[in-house]
Design an enzyme around this catalytic site. Structure first.
Site, short mmCIF file in Angstrom:
data_model
loop_
_atom_site.label_atom_id
_atom_site.label_comp_id
_atom_site.label_asym_id
_atom_site.label_seq_id
_atom_site.Cartn_x
_atom_site.Cartn_y
_atom_site.Cartn_z
N GLU A 34 82.61 44.13 46.20
CA GLU A 34 81.61 44.81 45.38
C GLU A 34 81.62 46.33 45.62
O GLU A 34 80.67 47.02 45.26
CB GLU A 34 80.25 44.19 45.63
CG GLU A 34 80.30 42.70 45.30
CD GLU A 34 78.94 42.06 45.17
OE1 GLU A 34 78.64 41.60 44.05
OE2 GLU A 34 78.19 42.02 46.15
N TYR A 80 53.41 52.64 47.51
CA TYR A 80 54.72 52.82 48.16
C TYR A 80 55.87 52.34 47.29
O TYR A 80 56.96 52.89 47.33
CB TYR A 80 54.73 52.17 49.55
CG TYR A 80 54.07 53.09 50.54
CD1 TYR A 80 54.77 54.17 51.07
CD2 TYR A 80 52.74 52.92 50.89
CE1 TYR A 80 54.15 55.05 51.94
CE2 TYR A 80 52.11 53.80 51.76
CZ TYR A 80 52.83 54.86 52.29
OH TYR A 80 52.22 55.74 53.13
ZN LIG Z 1 76.51 41.32 45.22
#
Ligand SMILES: [Zn+2]
Length: 170
Positions: A34, A80
Site C-alpha cells: 500500500e 477534538y
Molecule cells: Zn490498507
C-alpha cells in the site's frame, strides 16, 4: 514504511522499508503493497512528514456503512475531532494495489489530510508522526462513538460551534 506482511506489534525499526520521494525502495525489508497510498498523500501535501494508514476496526466498520455522507463521513460530535480530523471524505472502493485507488486518494489529498477508504480504512497525513498518529486515534475513537450512538438522538456541535473552532485552531 511498514514492511509487507509485518505485524504492527512487533515492528523492528532497523527493518523498516526506506523509500525515496518517488516510492523507489532504497533499503530495509520489502515495503507494504500500500506504499502508493502514502506516496499519493505526500505528493499532494507539501507539509506532510508522516502518513498513517491502518485497518482499525471502528474506522473500517464506518467505512462499510451504507448511506453515509461521502463528502464528510463523520458528524462533528466533539471539538477534538473537528480540530484534529476536520472533514473526512470517503474514497470509493478499489481493490488493494489498484492504481485507481492512488488516483482517487490523490484527488482528495490536496484539500484533506485525512480520508477514509470505503470498505478498507483511514489514510491520515500530519506535519509530524505524532500529529498524524493523534489524528488517527481521534478518528478511530470518534468512529467508535458514532457506532455506539447509532439509533440514538445525537446532539452534534452546531455549524457555529464548528466555525468557532476552525477560527480559533485553524
Ligand atoms: Zn490498507
Amino acid at each position: 514504511m511498514t514492511p509487507t506482511n509485518a505485524s504492527l506489534g512487533t515492528l523492528d525499526p532497523a527493518r523498516l522499508s526506506r523509500l525515496d520521494a518517488e516510492g523507489a525502495w532504497l533499503s530495509g525489508d520489502k515495503p507494504t503493497k500500500e506504499t502508493f497510498l502514502h506516496i499519493a498523500m505526500y505528493r499532494e501535501r507539501q507539509d506532510a512528514r508522516a502518513v498513517v494508514h491502518l485497518h482499525s476496526t471502528h474506522s473500517v466498520a464506518v467505512s462499510c456503512l451504507d448511506g453515509i455522507d461521502a463528502a464528510d463521513v463523520l458528524p462533528p460530535m466533539t471539538a477534538y475531532y473537528v480540530m484534529r480530523v476536520g472533514r473526512l471524505p470517503l474514497v470509493p472502493y478499489f481493490p488493494p494495489g489498484d492504481e485507481a485507488l492512488a488516483k482517487a486518494v490523490g484527488k482528495l489529498a490536496g484539500k484533506h489530510h485525512a480520508v477514509l477508504l470505503a470498505n478498507h480504512g483511514p489514510v491520515v497525513a500530519g506535519n509530524s508522526l505524532e500529529t498524524a498518529l493523534y489524528a488517527t486515534e481521534e478518528l478511530e475513537e470518534t468512529a467508535k462513538l458514532f457506532l455506539m450512538l447509532q439509533g440514538a438522538a445525537v446532539r452534534c456541535l452546531t455549524a457555529q460551534q464548528v466555525a468557532e473552532l476552525r477560527k480559533r485552531f485553524g
